[in-house]
Design a protein around this motif. Structure first.
Motif, short mmCIF file in Angstrom:
data_model
loop_
_atom_site.label_atom_id
_atom_site.label_comp_id
_atom_site.label_asym_id
_atom_site.label_seq_id
_atom_site.Cartn_x
_atom_site.Cartn_y
_atom_site.Cartn_z
N VAL A 151 0.86 -1.18 0.00
CA VAL A 151 0.00 0.00 0.00
C VAL A 151 0.89 1.24 0.00
O VAL A 151 1.80 1.36 0.82
CB VAL A 151 -0.94 0.01 1.22
CG1 VAL A 151 -1.87 1.21 1.16
CG2 VAL A 151 -1.75 -1.28 1.29
N ILE A 152 0.64 2.12 -0.94
CA ILE A 152 1.47 3.30 -1.14
C ILE A 152 0.63 4.55 -0.95
O ILE A 152 -0.47 4.66 -1.51
CB ILE A 152 2.08 3.30 -2.56
CG1 ILE A 152 2.94 2.06 -2.76
CG2 ILE A 152 2.87 4.58 -2.81
CD1 ILE A 152 3.37 1.84 -4.19
N ARG A 153 1.16 5.46 -0.16
CA ARG A 153 0.51 6.76 -0.02
C ARG A 153 0.89 7.60 -1.23
O ARG A 153 2.08 7.76 -1.54
CB ARG A 153 0.97 7.45 1.25
CG ARG A 153 0.33 8.79 1.46
CD ARG A 153 0.78 9.38 2.78
NE ARG A 153 0.04 10.60 2.99
CZ ARG A 153 0.53 11.66 3.57
NH1 ARG A 153 1.78 11.65 4.03
NH2 ARG A 153 -0.20 12.73 3.73
N GLY A 154 -0.11 8.11 -1.93
CA GLY A 154 0.19 8.91 -3.10
C GLY A 154 -0.98 9.74 -3.54
O GLY A 154 -2.13 9.44 -3.24
N ASP A 155 -0.67 10.79 -4.26
CA ASP A 155 -1.67 11.68 -4.83
C ASP A 155 -1.67 11.46 -6.33
O ASP A 155 -0.75 11.89 -7.03
CB ASP A 155 -1.32 13.12 -4.48
CG ASP A 155 -2.29 14.14 -5.06
OD1 ASP A 155 -3.23 13.75 -5.78
OD2 ASP A 155 -2.09 15.34 -4.80
N ALA A 156 -2.70 10.80 -6.82
CA ALA A 156 -2.76 10.47 -8.25
C ALA A 156 -2.76 11.71 -9.12
O ALA A 156 -2.34 11.65 -10.28
CB ALA A 156 -4.01 9.64 -8.53
N SER A 157 -3.20 12.85 -8.59
CA SER A 157 -3.22 14.06 -9.40
C SER A 157 -1.84 14.69 -9.55
O SER A 157 -1.67 15.62 -10.34
CB SER A 157 -4.20 15.08 -8.80
OG SER A 157 -3.77 15.54 -7.55
N ASN A 158 -0.86 14.18 -8.84
CA ASN A 158 0.51 14.66 -8.95
C ASN A 158 1.26 13.74 -9.92
O ASN A 158 1.59 12.61 -9.59
CB ASN A 158 1.18 14.66 -7.57
CG ASN A 158 2.58 15.17 -7.60
OD1 ASN A 158 3.37 14.85 -8.49
ND2 ASN A 158 2.94 15.96 -6.60
N ALA A 159 1.49 14.22 -11.13
CA ALA A 159 2.09 13.38 -12.17
C ALA A 159 3.45 12.83 -11.75
O ALA A 159 3.75 11.66 -12.02
CB ALA A 159 2.21 14.16 -13.48
N ALA A 160 4.26 13.62 -11.09
CA ALA A 160 5.59 13.14 -10.67
C ALA A 160 5.46 11.98 -9.69
O ALA A 160 6.21 11.00 -9.78
CB ALA A 160 6.40 14.28 -10.05
N GLU A 161 4.53 12.08 -8.74
CA GLU A 161 4.31 10.97 -7.80
C GLU A 161 3.81 9.73 -8.53
O GLU A 161 4.26 8.62 -8.26
CB GLU A 161 3.28 11.36 -6.73
CG GLU A 161 3.82 12.20 -5.61
CD GLU A 161 2.81 12.40 -4.50
OE1 GLU A 161 2.06 11.46 -4.17
OE2 GLU A 161 2.77 13.52 -3.96
N SER A 162 2.87 9.92 -9.44
CA SER A 162 2.32 8.79 -10.19
C SER A 162 3.39 8.10 -11.02
O SER A 162 3.41 6.87 -11.10
CB SER A 162 1.16 9.24 -11.08
OG SER A 162 0.08 9.68 -10.29
N ILE A 163 4.26 8.87 -11.63
CA ILE A 163 5.34 8.29 -12.42
C ILE A 163 6.24 7.43 -11.53
O ILE A 163 6.61 6.31 -11.90
CB ILE A 163 6.14 9.39 -13.16
CG1 ILE A 163 5.28 9.97 -14.29
CG2 ILE A 163 7.47 8.85 -13.69
CD1 ILE A 163 5.82 11.25 -14.90
N ALA A 164 6.59 7.93 -10.37
CA ALA A 164 7.44 7.17 -9.45
C ALA A 164 6.73 5.90 -8.97
O ALA A 164 7.35 4.83 -8.90
CB ALA A 164 7.84 8.04 -8.25
N ILE A 165 5.46 6.00 -8.66
CA ILE A 165 4.70 4.85 -8.17
C ILE A 165 4.58 3.78 -9.26
O ILE A 165 4.61 2.58 -8.97
CB ILE A 165 3.31 5.30 -7.67
CG1 ILE A 165 3.46 6.11 -6.38
CG2 ILE A 165 2.38 4.10 -7.47
CD1 ILE A 165 2.21 6.86 -5.97
N CYS A 166 4.44 4.19 -10.50
CA CYS A 166 4.23 3.26 -11.61
C CYS A 166 5.51 2.64 -12.16
O CYS A 166 5.45 1.82 -13.08
CB CYS A 166 3.47 3.95 -12.74
SG CYS A 166 1.77 4.35 -12.33
N GLU A 167 6.65 3.00 -11.60
CA GLU A 167 7.90 2.45 -12.10
C GLU A 167 7.84 0.93 -12.09
O GLU A 167 7.42 0.31 -11.13
CB GLU A 167 9.07 2.93 -11.22
CG GLU A 167 10.41 2.60 -11.80
CD GLU A 167 11.54 3.22 -10.99
OE1 GLU A 167 12.54 2.52 -10.79
OE2 GLU A 167 11.41 4.38 -10.57
#
Length: 114
Positions: free
Chosen positions: A47-63
């Motif tokens: 489980v990852i804390r993240g803000d999907a509306s933040n593209a930079a966070e989403s890119i890191a999460i989707c690595e």
């Protein structure tokens, strides 16, 4: 780099159903993403804390993701403001990972007057 992670943005009913189906199919690397980073009662998923509306966070999460599931939905009254940014962030994350994107539409149309 081998992309084999399944990343699910949203831990509501649709995201949870997707996670259970992936586990049933034997998928090992499942990442659930929500704003709190917590998910009660579920083991064997990250489980990852993240803000999907933040593209930079989403890119890191989707690595290293093979598949990204867009199951994140803002509250009904927040759709006009939040939904485009959420969708864009998830699209950016999936594109950066060269992952397949699965979109789960909202269920509001099923709750109308019957």
């Amino acid at each position: 780099m081998v992309n084999n992670a399944h990343v699910i943005f949203g831990t509501g009913p649709v995201g949870m159903a997707d996670m259970r189906e992936l586990r049933r199919r034997g998928v090992q690397d499942i990442r659930m993403v929500n704003r709190s980073g917590r998910l009660q009662g579920e083991n064997n998923v990250r489980v990852i804390r993240g803000d999907a509306s933040n593209a930079a966070e989403s890119i890191a999460i989707c690595e290293e993701a093979a598949v990204v599931y867009h199951c994140a939905q803002p509250g009904y009254l927040n759709w006009p403001k939040r939904f485009p940014a959420i969708t864009n962030g998830i699209l950016e994350g999936a594109a950066a990972a060269n992952a397949k994107l699965v979109y789960a539409d909202n269920l509001y149309m099923y709750t109308g007057n019957n």
